[in-house]
Design an enzyme around this catalytic site. Structure first.
Site, PDB file in Angstrom:
ATOM      1  N   PHE A  62       1.080  -1.174   0.029  1.00 14.43           N
ATOM      2  CA  PHE A  62       0.155   0.072   0.240  1.00 14.43           C
ATOM      3  C   PHE A  62       0.814   1.250   0.022  1.00 14.43           C
ATOM      4  O   PHE A  62       2.094   1.083   0.283  1.00 14.43           O
ATOM      5  CB  PHE A  62      -1.091   0.032   1.192  1.00 14.43           C
ATOM      6  N   GLN A 117      -8.265  14.351   3.416  1.00 15.73           N
ATOM      7  CA  GLN A 117      -7.475  13.569   2.359  1.00 15.73           C
ATOM      8  C   GLN A 117      -8.153  13.332   1.154  1.00 15.73           C
ATOM      9  O   GLN A 117      -9.475  12.916   1.235  1.00 15.73           O
ATOM     10  CB  GLN A 117      -7.061  12.311   2.828  1.00 15.73           C
ATOM     11  N   HIS A 161      -8.433  10.980  -2.050  1.00 17.40           N
ATOM     12  CA  HIS A 161      -8.043   9.831  -2.406  1.00 17.40           C
ATOM     13  C   HIS A 161      -7.824   9.815  -3.947  1.00 17.40           C
ATOM     14  O   HIS A 161      -8.741  10.324  -4.580  1.00 17.40           O
ATOM     15  CB  HIS A 161      -9.067   8.799  -1.673  1.00 17.40           C
ATOM     16  N   LEU A 175     -15.121   4.909  -4.560  1.00 16.14           N
ATOM     17  CA  LEU A 175     -13.769   4.719  -4.475  1.00 16.14           C
ATOM     18  C   LEU A 175     -13.230   3.375  -4.965  1.00 16.14           C
ATOM     19  O   LEU A 175     -14.017   2.459  -5.096  1.00 16.14           O
ATOM     20  CB  LEU A 175     -13.382   4.549  -2.905  1.00 16.14           C
ATOM     21  N   GLU A 212      -6.906   1.774  -3.127  1.00 17.26           N
ATOM     22  CA  GLU A 212      -5.536   1.699  -3.482  1.00 17.26           C
ATOM     23  C   GLU A 212      -4.793   0.331  -3.688  1.00 17.26           C
ATOM     24  O   GLU A 212      -3.804   0.260  -4.461  1.00 17.26           O
ATOM     25  CB  GLU A 212      -4.788   2.328  -2.225  1.00 17.26           C
ATOM     26  N   ARG A 259      -1.004   9.376  -0.644  1.00 12.34           N
ATOM     27  CA  ARG A 259      -1.993   9.800  -1.404  1.00 12.34           C
ATOM     28  C   ARG A 259      -1.886  11.231  -1.840  1.00 12.34           C
ATOM     29  O   ARG A 259      -2.530  11.663  -2.804  1.00 12.34           O
ATOM     30  CB  ARG A 259      -3.582   9.462  -0.559  1.00 12.34           C
ATOM     31  N   HIS A 317     -11.975  11.868   0.793  1.00 11.79           N
ATOM     32  CA  HIS A 317     -11.935  10.605   1.519  1.00 11.79           C
ATOM     33  C   HIS A 317     -11.900  10.464   2.922  1.00 11.79           C
ATOM     34  O   HIS A 317     -12.590   9.617   3.484  1.00 11.79           O
ATOM     35  CB  HIS A 317     -10.869   9.954   1.046  1.00 11.79           C
ATOM     36  N   ARG A 327      -3.037  10.663   5.976  1.00 13.40           N
ATOM     37  CA  ARG A 327      -3.079   9.378   6.576  1.00 13.40           C
ATOM     38  C   ARG A 327      -2.548   8.438   5.279  1.00 13.40           C
ATOM     39  O   ARG A 327      -2.947   8.431   4.234  1.00 13.40           O
ATOM     40  CB  ARG A 327      -4.485   8.943   6.743  1.00 13.40           C
TER      41      ARG A 327
HETATM   42  C1  FAD Z   1     -14.973   3.656   0.640  1.00  9.68           C
HETATM   43  C2  FAD Z   1     -14.046   3.607   1.703  1.00  9.68           C
HETATM   44  C3  FAD Z   1     -13.097   2.799   1.719  1.00  9.68           C
HETATM   45  C4  FAD Z   1     -12.047   2.752   2.605  1.00  9.68           C
HETATM   46  N1  FAD Z   1     -11.098   1.879   2.561  1.00  9.68           N
HETATM   47  C5  FAD Z   1     -10.272   1.668   3.813  1.00  9.68           C
HETATM   48  C6  FAD Z   1      -9.092   0.796   3.762  1.00  9.68           C
HETATM   49  O1  FAD Z   1      -9.116  -0.024   3.021  1.00  9.68           O
HETATM   50  N2  FAD Z   1      -8.170   0.850   4.549  1.00  9.68           N
HETATM   51  C7  FAD Z   1      -8.369   1.605   5.751  1.00  9.68           C
HETATM   52  O2  FAD Z   1      -7.572   1.390   6.709  1.00  9.68           O
HETATM   53  N3  FAD Z   1      -9.175   2.897   5.873  1.00  9.68           N
HETATM   54  C8  FAD Z   1     -10.092   2.580   4.897  1.00  9.68           C
HETATM   55  N4  FAD Z   1     -11.306   3.674   4.889  1.00  9.68           N
HETATM   56  C9  FAD Z   1     -11.407   4.332   5.856  1.00  9.68           C
HETATM   57  C10 FAD Z   1     -11.931   3.793   7.133  1.00  9.68           C
HETATM   58  O3  FAD Z   1     -12.678   2.911   6.512  1.00  9.68           O
HETATM   59  C11 FAD Z   1     -12.796   4.734   8.174  1.00  9.68           C
HETATM   60  O4  FAD Z   1     -11.959   5.651   8.523  1.00  9.68           O
HETATM   61  C12 FAD Z   1     -13.294   3.892   9.479  1.00  9.68           C
HETATM   62  O5  FAD Z   1     -13.803   2.898   8.954  1.00  9.68           O
HETATM   63  C13 FAD Z   1     -13.975   4.708  10.194  1.00  9.68           C
HETATM   64  O6  FAD Z   1     -14.375   3.924  11.275  1.00  9.68           O
HETATM   65  P1  FAD Z   1     -15.140   4.608  12.302  1.00  9.68           P
HETATM   66  O7  FAD Z   1     -15.573   3.478  13.354  1.00  9.68           O
HETATM   67  O8  FAD Z   1     -14.416   5.708  13.108  1.00  9.68           O
HETATM   68  O9  FAD Z   1     -16.564   5.297  12.015  1.00  9.68           O
HETATM   69  P2  FAD Z   1     -17.704   4.612  10.874  1.00  9.68           P
HETATM   70  O10 FAD Z   1     -17.389   3.162  10.563  1.00  9.68           O
HETATM   71  O11 FAD Z   1     -17.992   5.839   9.850  1.00  9.68           O
HETATM   72  O12 FAD Z   1     -18.832   4.588  11.871  1.00  9.68           O
HETATM   73  C14 FAD Z   1     -19.367   5.728  12.436  1.00  9.68           C
HETATM   74  C15 FAD Z   1     -20.752   5.382  13.325  1.00  9.68           C
HETATM   75  O13 FAD Z   1     -21.215   6.512  13.867  1.00  9.68           O
HETATM   76  C16 FAD Z   1     -22.550   6.545  13.893  1.00  9.68           C
HETATM   77  N5  FAD Z   1     -22.928   7.885  13.933  1.00  9.68           N
HETATM   78  C17 FAD Z   1     -22.685   8.946  13.379  1.00  9.68           C
HETATM   79  N6  FAD Z   1     -23.175   9.960  13.637  1.00  9.68           N
HETATM   80  C18 FAD Z   1     -24.010   9.550  14.745  1.00  9.68           C
HETATM   81  C19 FAD Z   1     -25.073  10.284  15.658  1.00  9.68           C
HETATM   82  N7  FAD Z   1     -25.307  11.696  15.344  1.00  9.68           N
HETATM   83  N8  FAD Z   1     -25.589   9.903  16.573  1.00  9.68           N
HETATM   84  C20 FAD Z   1     -25.449   8.538  16.586  1.00  9.68           C
HETATM   85  N9  FAD Z   1     -24.677   7.627  15.868  1.00  9.68           N
HETATM   86  C21 FAD Z   1     -23.731   8.274  14.833  1.00  9.68           C
HETATM   87  C22 FAD Z   1     -22.771   5.764  12.874  1.00  9.68           C
HETATM   88  O14 FAD Z   1     -24.193   5.158  12.800  1.00  9.68           O
HETATM   89  C23 FAD Z   1     -21.957   4.876  12.470  1.00  9.68           C
HETATM   90  O15 FAD Z   1     -22.413   3.574  13.414  1.00  9.68           O
HETATM   91  C24 FAD Z   1     -12.013   3.685   3.669  1.00  9.68           C
HETATM   92  C25 FAD Z   1     -13.220   4.490   3.842  1.00  9.68           C
HETATM   93  C26 FAD Z   1     -14.264   4.689   2.716  1.00  9.68           C
HETATM   94  C27 FAD Z   1     -15.115   5.736   2.946  1.00  9.68           C
END
Ligand code: FAD
Length: 590
Positions: free
Chosen positions: A116, A243, A245, A255, A258, A289, A356, A397
């Site tokens: 990566f 970021q 992407h 997306l 990568e 990136r 992203h 990142r």
């Molecule tokens: C398409 C895509 C591909 C990616 N691929 C990769 C990868 O291969 N490798 C990597 O390391 N990273 C990757 N990323 C980044 C990574 O996936 C995310 O940064 C990470 O998963 C975020 O996790 P999180 O638990 O912080 O938030 P999320 O998984 O976004 O979860 C947020 C949670 O908060 C809740 N929530 C939000 N607002 C409220 C509210 N007001 N009240 C109650 N609940 C709320 C939602 O319901 C959800 O359950 C990718 C991101 C995207 C968009």
């Protein structure tokens, strides 16, 4: 209004929230509150992988991983935090394996690893295989695995509950004794308001990609947790670093991981040239990136783009075996077929940078406690995952470091929140703590506002794409501030046509739009004041990194008076030193 009481309440059921819940639910009475059904969280959309220096495929170690993370973040990374993450990465992957996550395997049966961007052997010699993966569905597998474990442990979920406020006992800007007391949530199914009291509150609400129009993020990534905390006077750190992407599907932003380049994909301009050889001669298409996204945008600006309008570049996978593509990149190649009608076996795929990931967020220390200024914590308040800024990503990142971040710091948050709750007293909730939320909901749902949510959101996102994207200038950022000001006035007159109380998604989108407006202003004001270029933030008028003035984290606070902030905005800026342990800043070359 209903009231509930727990020891720990976790807001968000993505990877960070559920990883925290697995730790805290065994030790303290825990509830997870989520606006989405847990398995719909954006973590499930993550494709490429989660890194750890397992050294399963070739020589590697956590110190190289720490260095790559610090260099990748253009030296704005807090090095103590990066070291924690790189060291704990190995257990984080093994924990998931033990929970049953079906990682791809080497022929000997070990967890396979792939390349990566920015992950290298021995401080930059050559790309290294560090990313553990499950085809191009790694996030989906992580989310499902964590959810299964939560169900097994009887974690209590409040699904489709929107947290719109956090209850604190004072103003974190001025009150040294401020404590966290609970959250105020809106139940989508009924329209009812709930006050959830807890000794510990963990924010794990994910990112804010919907500030931009072209984005890889789900519609729900509206930065709620960041905005809720900020409105209460908690600073936001490094928000100007967003970021982009490199490989979003051109014109759509969806997306293409990568991993496509990790598996050998090559970027080409309109004349078929592998242009990354000019920008990053050593690791080429696998540069970080920020560098790849800027190089692509530059090719297009200088007239070397592809397509009828020369407004994108091409991701070429045609030299890879179809069987290899099917085994390692099945989902993303299907996206190219479905959304662009392009067959990746035989045709290169049109791509362009897409918003992203938010490197910034709610500032925390390495035990995930939320900071109310440069040094002091708010007892009982924690944050982890994309909503937080610990800061392991600095100004850019590296790919696969976020799925890692949510597991390492999600786990730490769950432990810290439960430990705090074990000795802390429950704090009284001040009278009428839910009234701000109630008033705002009534204003929008029952008022006579004529402005439409979708129209304001579209104008906001278009201005951000135009003025605060890969390239920024003093002029473009000032234009964005002006636009945001005008949009805030329009937002004061926002209305909805759905007046119902059950599943009023129009109403919750209106509240989310308010969050986006506040966050967009923080991004832009921070970017305007940062007169240098570093990582994801590139100022055409200040193209060099300036370590003398700007090797500092931005801390943005809301002003109490409108217009009293930076350049007439509502944002006041302060700065915080970067934690440097082993690595002195060097020129960043790849
Ligand atoms: C398409 C895509 C591909 C990616 N691929 C990769 C990868 O291969 N490798 C990597 O390391 N990273 C990757 N990323 C980044 C990574 O996936 C995310 O940064 C990470 O998963 C975020 O996790 P999180 O638990 O912080 O938030 P999320 O998984 O976004 O979860 C947020 C949670 O908060 C809740 N929530 C939000 N607002 C409220 C509210 N007001 N009240 C109650 N609940 C709320 C939602 O319901 C959800 O359950 C990718 C991101 C995207 C968009």
């Amino acid at each position: 209004m209903q009231t509930h009481t727990y020891d720990v309440v976790i807001v968000g059921a993505g990877g960070a929230g559920m990883r925290a819940a697995l730790e805290s639910s065994g030790r303290a009475r825990t509830a997870v509150v989520s606006k989405l059904y847990p398995t719909r969280s954006h973590t499930g959309a993550a494709q490429g992988g989660m890194c750890a220096a397992l050294a399963n495929v070739e020589e590697d170690n956590w110190e190289w991983h720490t260095f790559d993370t610090v260099k990748g973040g253009d030296y704005l990374v807090d090095q103590d935090a990066a070291e924690v993450m790189a060291k704990e990465a190995i257990d984080a992957v093994l924990d998931l394996e033990r929970m049953g996550l079906p990682f791809n395997r080497t022929p000997e049966g070990k967890i396979d690893q792939r390349r990566f961007g920015g992950h290298t052997r021995n401080h930059g010699e050559a790309p290294v295989r560090r990313s553990c993966y499950a085809a191009d569905r790694t996030g989906h597998m992580i989310l499902q695995t964590l959810y299964q474990q939560c169900v097994k442990q009887d974690v209590e979920f409040f699904n489709e509950f929107y947290v719109f406020d956090v209850i604190l006992t004072g103003d974190p800007r001025t009150d040294p004794d401020v404590r966290a007391a609970g959250v105020v949530a809106y139940e989508l199914a009924t329209g009812e308001i709930h006050v959830i009291r807890a000794k510990s509150i963990v924010f794990a609400t994910g990112g804010a990609g919907k500030v931009y129009k072209t984005t890889s993020n789900a519609h729900t990534l509206t930065g709620d947790g960041m905005a809720v905390a900020y409105r209460k006077g908690i600073p936001l750190e490094d928000m100007e670093f967003f970021q982009f992407h490199p490989t979003g599907l051109a014109g759509l932003g969806i997306l293409l991981s990568e991993a496509a380049r990790g598996e050998g994909g090559i970027l080409r301009n309109g004349s078929g040239e592998r242009f990354m050889e000019r920008y990053a001669p050593t690791i080429k298409d696998l540069a970080p990136r920020d560098i790849v996204a800027r190089s692509m945008a530059n090719e297009v600006r200088e007239g070397r783009g592809a397509g009828p309008n020369k407004d994108y570049v091409l991701l070429d996978l045609t030299h890879l075996e179809p069987a290899h593509i099917d085994a390692k990149l099945p989902d993303i190649t299907e996206f190219a077929r479905t959304y662009l009608g392009v067959e990746p076996y035989t045709e290169p795929v049109p791509v362009y940078p897409t918003a992203h990931y938010a490197m910034g967020g709610i500032p925390t220390n390495i035990t995930t406690q939320v900071l109310r200024n440069n040094t002091d914590v708010v007892p009982g308040l924690f944050a982890a995952g994309e909503v937080a800024c610990v800061s392991v990503h600095g100004s850019n990142r590296l790919g696969t470091n976020s799925l890692l971040d949510i597991n390492v710091f999600g786990k730490r948050a769950g432990i810290a929140a439960a430990e705090y709750a074990a000795t802390a007293e429950l704090v009284d909730v001040p009278e009428g703590a839910h009234l701000d939320v109630e008033k705002e909901l009534v204003r929008i749902a029952a008022g006579s506002g004529t402005e439409k949510v979708a129209a304001i959101r579209k104008d906001l996102q278009e201005s951000m794409d135009l003025n605060a994207q890969v390239f920024r200038t003093d002029e473009s950022l000032r234009q964005a501030i002006k636009d945001i000001d005008a949009l805030r006035e329009r937002y004061a007159n926002v209305g909805v046509s759905d007046r119902g109380t059950s599943y009023n998604t129009e109403l919750v989108e209106a509240i989310e739009l308010g969050f986006l407006i506040d966050l967009a202003e923080v991004v832009v004001v921070g970017a305007l004041a940062r007169k240098e270029s570093r990582g994801g933030h590139f100022r055409e008028d200040f193209p060099d990194r300036d370590d003398t003035e700007f090797m500092v984290h931005t801390m943005a606070y809301p002003t109490s008076e409108p217009g009293a902030g930076e350049g007439g905005s509502t944002v006041r800026l302060d700065y915080k030193p970067v934690v440097v342990t082993r690595y002195q800043p060097m020129e960043r070359k790849y």
